[in-house]
Design an enzyme around this catalytic site. Structure first.
Site, short mmCIF file in Angstrom:
data_model
loop_
_atom_site.label_atom_id
_atom_site.label_comp_id
_atom_site.label_asym_id
_atom_site.label_seq_id
_atom_site.Cartn_x
_atom_site.Cartn_y
_atom_site.Cartn_z
N GLU A 18 29.35 105.21 69.16
CA GLU A 18 30.52 105.72 69.89
C GLU A 18 30.11 106.88 70.79
OE1 GLU A 18 33.94 106.50 67.46
OE2 GLU A 18 34.90 107.72 68.99
N ARG A 45 40.88 114.38 60.57
CA ARG A 45 41.28 113.16 59.87
C ARG A 45 41.09 113.32 58.35
NH1 ARG A 45 42.64 107.71 60.77
NH2 ARG A 45 42.79 108.08 63.00
N GLU A 104 38.85 99.97 59.74
CA GLU A 104 38.44 101.07 58.87
C GLU A 104 39.18 101.16 57.53
OE1 GLU A 104 37.39 104.70 61.66
OE2 GLU A 104 39.22 103.71 62.29
#
Ligand SMILES: Cc1cc2nc3c(=O)[nH]c(=O)nc-3n(C[C@H](O)[C@H](O)[C@H](O)COP(=O)(O)OP(=O)(O)OC[C@H]3O[C@@H](n4cnc5c(N)ncnc54)[C@H](O)[C@@H]3O)c2cc1C
Ligand code: FES
Ligand code: FES
Length: 1285
Positions: free
Chosen positions: A772, A850, A1222
């Site tokens: 990413e 997160r 995920e």
């Protein structure tokens, strides 16, 4: 040159892949066939092309994946079945797995399941979770195989889909296997093979390879070149030359010398020539074990047990006995057996032969033997055993399959005739010292005795004798010493059991300790909801269609970045990286490097036309280190040369001198001590903590450390940069999840507008977050080099470089204080997270956010506070990884749940259940849980797993093996937490022949995104999927895309595709109205291209005010797992897992189940296997599959049930689906907590109760050390060799 390089670079046969170059992943598997003139037989073997020297293949036929079938001509059943059974996701492992299966079928057209499991021991897959591969290939098996849909009326036995009446694949479609149609072995090679052997010489740039034709010639050569290496399988020498930078200028290849390959019976046993391969050794010993009485073959059986866990099939097919002995590795699996058995070795030289007993004098030092330089090993005699003699061998490793040993041993006892008095005993260990050793002192004390008292004595004596220094390489000092004792205890019980006619047998609840580790063949069930009756057959949404590239992946025709043909003027790049964690660069010396043939230039910070500053979110790092390095692996420069080998040799010759800087901060603890944190420190708080603790009956505090994880995508980072020759334009072919970010950062470094850079991504061989942001650094380096030399430049990192430079999942440390009622209801939680960020911020802030957003997992805690610190350390920057901090956040919550349960004496599932959220309740960040399905998932999971019956069975316990059971829920927020990323674009081209070219912002990394997007477009446009094509992702078709990440790509790109198709349909409406009977082709003539974008509405969260919505919606799931641990070794078996996952209305059940299983297995790796090990100076030891163990075929649960929750449409995403990439990963925590449950039972046997700390991953070392008992007490703890970061 290896066979792999020859295939890929010289023959352009790129179907065979490079995954590791060390024989550990199987991606390079090919079939090598040779004619054996002595047995007049053709032998087919699966072989690792990455280790096979090209010179060793004289007179051999090599079959690659391209040779057995293709989409363009005809598929081979082996290719068809893996694809149609959904066993290929990113496809990078697929050709290797295909070739392992193909080689097996060439030798055994109807293999058993065990044959198959053995054949795949050397193959890794990071995407699928293995289940679908085995399901597809079970259809070839003779027993336990597939009914091929011949079961009466019930469809196929392999795919149970009781809700749907449909199957994930239909075996009746499969082509039959017809062994008569296989390509034949070339007859000319048979004639050549029958001719007398000739000696051969191959003269390379650095190595002379000689294949002598006779033993005499070999001995003459060895006298002339005493330092020459004898190479048979090259599985040691190949590794030494590639990874240890050793050069052997002369190599002698004795593989064809009859005397070294013969097998002969002698009076005392069987004599094996030193070049006999391990596969041949195993075959012969099997025959003997089946033929002879048991008591004669105790040593043979022990060797077979060692071979079961020795490397993978591809290695065993080529590696020789002699190579294993002569390498003299302290962790050789065979040497302890040979030593304990007292095998006889025959050595020879020009001067003659001599015999030696394999005893503790044979190994004279680390990797040294008693052989003289001019001598070679001719053969080894393995003895028969006698009545009254008992022999066992044990190997303990982190992963059972294809792993190097932590401890390995051979144990031999001889009793005086007809008695239980020990006449002779030999205990030989590997993994305890720099050589294989005999526990001589202990053995001497045991002669003349046997019984319980002897056992106790032996254990104390072993504890004294088997010592290891604190800094012993390999670490795990306490564990290794405990194992040495525990394995002797196993041996004692085994012998006791065998002696049971004459003395007392072992206690029934001890019996499990003598069972050999064995895992049953896996079975599985997948449940999903069928499309409603009446759905048009053209409407593919909701159907389990195959990944649209799967067939090409299985044939090797799918093109990955490094498969793009080489440009005529193309060059290769190799990185030069720092060997210090924190230092000033004093000088860089490149003269030696520039003298290597083929070298073109050295590139460094001085060569950037634009900015050296880079970073995906914050520009806090550099493309090339500029006067200072901040981690081992920091990119300092790069060498560009005509071949990859030249570039790599030259890169190793660059000399950098450093001035070290203090402090060097490696671990989270170092960072806390030095207060080394990135800003901001994030907090989420709700309720009144003081009140919550006050209302609690109990308060406890605890900690857990969660180790990091390497992405281990099978395809490492790769970039090809092609300067276009004008206006600074450059075209990049990259394996990246972020085409737009790559474009932007390369443009910045080159000092050109983004519009001058095109980034193209065909597909990736896996990404998982690792491509990413970190991939952009390599792409920028390659682009700068291409700009400098004005020629195309490519670089595909070797596995060890990739693991070193690219970072991974953040290690986390959680510290908590939890207040709760007597029944386990949690009232208050104060939790602090620390993440090990590394030397730059990268995406770490969003990852920490997160983690905080998931600190509650699925539990409603009235008073809660979570704080997150990001530790600034001297490690390579850690980055996104499937789950993005969520799994670490939730893992800490399950740790305090477990502590609360143990403290209250209440079953953990009860504590979980009473704390679960209910529909309409609010999270700590004030988001309402609507469409809440966790209660439904929970009930279904309890039901399909038979949780309660299982629980009753688990409670029936043995002393030395314990079962554990756990149920764990998950709730995962869907959206990028960086709000601006929640957007996507799509472009649809219509061609006048009616075909449609679809482009969208997402990249394909195996998850099936392109397949799903074609399903969406097909449904929206009302045309068959066959009319729609996706070629690639590129920045000149859909600009400014978000990375393909956060599980949100189907949601975002799906809506963009849908919008584009809707606009198109509106434009076509007038033409349809004018010509209602017309065809698609008639209408589309009037319309050509449509683009569209999409942005998720109503997102936004403010940490200051704890308000707004960080997530569009949540995905939910629940898993139940049952495990069995061996309390003496720490090994565990995954016996059962049931998963219920809410994926909304599935767009494609096959792909979604593939994601659930793949994520789950990656989580199993995270929580039970994968351990990155660093030196205290920040040097990463675990740089390849040899030392870093991802789950293998043998790690999948013996019983696996996956159910997609029925009737759970999600109104917030495309066609009511939900994100799936995920969320299921965390469900693997059920395995971790089942292990913890089993350890709790083991500790109870030693009178221990209450909460205890178990860090992740739960490796055999941690499990064994946590099962405290009388053996662990004999061993004291040392300062470790490695540190936990
Ligand atoms: C992926 C992988 C997994 C592995 N797993 C295991 C494992 O589980 N357990 C384990 O014990 N090992 C393991 N190994 C190590 C290795 O496979 C074995 O040691 C193997 O037996 C070596 O045999 P070879 O023929 O390939 O040796 P080569 O590499 O060909 O030679 C090794 C050494 O032996 C010397 N030699 C060979 N024959 C003779 C001879 N006749 N006389 C004198 N010297 C000789 C060579 O000069 C050289 O120094 C693994 C290796 C790899 C790459
Ligand atoms: S590339 Fe050969 S085994 Fe991995
Ligand atoms: S499909 Fe096996 S590694 Fe991706």
């Amino acid at each position: 040159m290896t066979l792999l390089i020859f295939l890929r670079r010289k023959l352009s046969l790129t179907g065979t892949k490079l995954g590791c170059a060390e024989g550990g992943c199987g991606a390079c598997t090919v079939m090598v066939s040779r004619f054996n003139p002595h047995h007049n037989q053709i032998i087919h073997h699966a072989v690792n092309a990455c280790l096979a020297p090209l010179c060793s293949l004289h007179h051999c036929a090599v079959t690659t994946v391209e040779g057995i079938g293709s989409v363009a001509s005809k598929l081979h059943p082996v290719q068809e079945r893996i694809a149609k059974a959904h066993g290929s996701q990113c496809g990078f492992c697929t050709p290797g797995i295909v070739m392992s299966m193909y080689a097996l079928l060439r030798n055994s057209p109807q293999p058993s399941m065990q044959d198959m499991e053995e054949a795949f021991q050397g193959n890794l897959c990071r995407c699928t979770g293995y289940r679908p591969i085995l399901e597809g290939y079970k259809t070839f098996a003779k027993e336990g195989g597939c009914c091929r849909s011949r079961r009466k009326g019930n469809g196929c036995c392999l795919t149970t889909s009781t809700h749907s009446g449909q199957q994930l694949f239909d075996p009746s479609e499969f082509m039959p296997l017809d062994p008569t149609q296989e390509i034949i072995f070339p007859p000319e090679l048979i004639s050549l093979g029958k001719q007398p052997p000739r000696s051969l010489r191959f003269i390379g740039e650095r190595v002379l390879w000689i294949q002598p034709s006779s033993l005499n010639e070999l001995l003459e050569l060895k006298a002339v070149y005493p330092a020459a290496k004898l190479v048979v399988g090259n599985t040691e020498v190949g590794i030494e030359m590639k990874f240890k930078n050793l050069l052997y200028p002369v190599i002698l290849a004795p593989a064809y010398i009859q005397e070294l390959s013969s097998i002969q019976y002698t009076e005392n046993g069987i004599e094996f020539g030193a070049s006999v391969t391990l596969t041949m050794l195993g075959k012969k010993l099997h025959e003997e074990v089946n033929k002879l009485p048991n008591y004669r073959t105790e040593v043979f059986q022990a060797i077979l047990e060692q071979l079961r866990w020795f490397a993978g099939q591809q290695i065993r097919n080529v590696a020789a006995i002699g190579g294993n002995i002569m390498t003299a590795s302290p962790i050789s699996d065979l040497n302890p057996v040979f030593m304990a058995a007292g095998c006889k070795l025959t050595l020879t030289s020009k001067e003659g032969k001599r015999a030696l007993q394999m005893d503790d004098k044979f190994f004279s030092g680390y990797r040294k033997t008693a052989l003289k330089p001019e001598e070679i090993l001719l053969s080894i005699e393995i003895p028969y055993t006698k009545k009254g003699q008992y022999f066992s061998a044990f190997k303990q490793s982190t992963r059972k399959e294809d792993d190097i040993a932590t401890i390995t041993c051979g144990m031999n006892v001889v009793f005086q005739q007809g008695s239980n008095i020990v006449k002779d005993i030999k205990l030989s260990y590997g993994g305890i010292a720099p050589t294989t050793v005999l526990a001589t002192a202990t053995c001497n004390r045991l002669i003349g005795r046997w019984g319980e008292e002897l056992m106790e004595d032996a254990c104390s004596s072993l504890a004294e004798e088997m010592t290891l220094s604190p800094s012993a390489p390999g670490g795990m000092v306490t564990y290794r010493r405990t194992l040495a004792i525990s394995l002797f205890f196993k041996f004692y019980l085994t012998v006791q059991h065998k002696l049971h006619l004459s003395v007392e047998d072992v206690k029934p609840n001890y019996a499990s300790a003598i069972e050999l580790f064995h895992v049953d063949s896996p079975t599985s069930v997948q449940l999903y909801q069928a499309v409603p009756p009446g759905q048009s057959t053209d409407d593919m949404v909701g159907r389990p269609i195959m990944h649209l590239s799967a067939l090409k992946q299985a044939t090797g025709e799918a093109v990955y970045c490094d498969d793009i043909p080489q440009y005529e003027n193309g060059l290769y790049l190799a990185l030069v990286t720092s060997t210090k964690a924190h230092a000033y660069i004093k000088s860089i010396e490149t003269d030696d490097a520039m003298a290597v043939p083929g070298v073109v230039t050295f590139v460094s910070a001085k060569d950037l036309p634009g900015s050296n500053k880079t970073g995906p979110a914050v520009c806090d790092e550099t493309v090339f280190a500029d006067n200072k390095v901040t981690c081992v692996g920091h990119i300092v420069g790069a060498i560009v040369a005509d071949t990859q080998a030249h570039a790599q040799t030259a890169a190793k010759a660059v000399k950098i001198s450093y001035e070290e800087i203090q402090p060097v901060i490696i671990t989270i603890q170092d960072a806390i001590t030095n207060q080394s944190f990135y800003q901001p420190v994030r907090t989420i708080e709700k309720g009144d903590l003081a009140k919550g603790f006050h209302e609690s009956d109990n308060i406890l505090e605890g900690e857990i450390h969660i180790g990091g994880q390497d992405h281990f995508y099978l395809e490492t980072n790769c970039t090809l940069a092609v300067p276009q020759g004008e206006d600074g334009e450059m075209e990049l072919f990259v394996s990246t999840q972020s085409a737009s970010k790559t474009q932007a950062l390369v443009a910045k470094a080159l000092g050109v507008p983004a519009s001058h850079i095109v980034c193209r991504v065909k597909r990736m061989g896996g990404g998982f977050g690792g491509k990413e942001s970190r991939s952009t650094i390599l792409s920028t380096v390659v682009a700068v080099a291409a700009h400098k030399v004005k020629r195309p430049v490519r670089c595909m990192l070797d596995r060890d470089e990739d693991m070193l430079v690219s970072g991974g999942r953040h290690p986390f440390f959680g510290r908590y204080k939890v207040g709760f009622k007597k029944n386990g209801k949690v009232m208050a939680l104060d939790v602090t997270y620390y993440s090990n960020v590394g030397n730059s911020m990268d995406l770490s802030l969003s990852i920490m956010e997160r983690a905080l957003f998931h600190m509650d997992n699925c539990y409603n805690i009235p008073h809660i506070r979570g704080t997150g610190y990001m530790c600034k350390t001297n490690l390579p920057s850690n980055t996104a990884f499937r789950g993005f901090g969520g799994p670490q956040g939730m893992m800490v919550s399950e740790s305090w749940i477990s502590d609360v349960a143990l403290c209250c004496g209440v079953p953990a599932e009860q504590v979980r259940e009473i704390n679960l959220y209910k529909q309409g309740e609010y999270t700590p960040f004030n988001q309402c849980l609507d469409q809440f399905t966790i209660d439904r998932c929970w009930k279904e999971c309890v039901n399909i797993s038979d949780f309660h019956q299982r629980k009753a069975r688990v409670e029936l316990q043995h002393r030395w093996t314990k079962r554990g059971l756990s149920i764990v829920p998950t709730k995962f927020g869907i959206s990028f937490t960086a709000i601006f990323l929640n957007q996507a674009g799509a472009l649809v081209h219509l061609y006048t022949d009616g075909s449609v070219l679809l482009t969208h912002g997402g990249t394909e990394m195996g998850q099936g995104l392109h397949t799903k997007m074609i399903q969406v477009a097909s449904k929206t446009l009302g045309i068959p999927t066959s009319k729609i094509h996706i070629s690639e992702t590129s920045t000149n078709t859909v600009p400014n895309t978000s990375p393909t990440a956060a599980s949100a790509s189907s949601d975002l790109n799906g809506m963009a595709v849908y919008n584009a198709c809707q606009t198109l349909l509106q434009r076509l409406d007038p033409y349809k109205a004018r010509n209602p009977k017309g065809s698609w082709e008639d209408w589309v003539i009037h319309c050509s291209s449509i683009d569209s974008d999409f942005r998720t509405p109503d997102l936004g969260y403010d940490f200051e005010t704890n308000s707004g919505h960080p997530f569009n919606y949540f995905s939910y799931g629940v898993a139940v797992s049952e495990v069995e641990i061996d309390c003496l070794t720490g090994s565990h078996k995954n016996l059962h897992t049931s998963i219920v996952m809410d994926v909304g209305k599935s767009l494609n059940p096959a792909l979604d189940i593939g994601q659930v299983e793949g994520a789950f297995m990656q989580g199993v790796g995270l929580f039970t296997l994968e351990e990155l090990r660093y030196s205290p100076q920040g040097y990463l030891y675990t740089r390849g599959p040899g030392m870093y163990k991802i789950p293998a075929f043998g790690d999948i649960p013996t019983e696996l049930k996956v159910s997609l929750l029925r009737d759970a449409p999600n109104e917030k995403a495309i066609f009511s689906s939900k994100a799936v990439g995920e969320p299921p990963l965390f469900l693997a925590a059920s395995v971790f907590y089942a292990i913890k449950d089993a350890i709790t039972a083991a500790r109870a046997e030693s009178g221990l109760s209450g909460p205890f700390r178990l860090d992740s991953p739960a490796t055999p070392e941690r499990i064994r050390n946590a099962c405290e008992d009388k053996f662990t007490k004999l061993v004291w703890t040392y300062t470790p060799w490695d540190v936990r970061v």
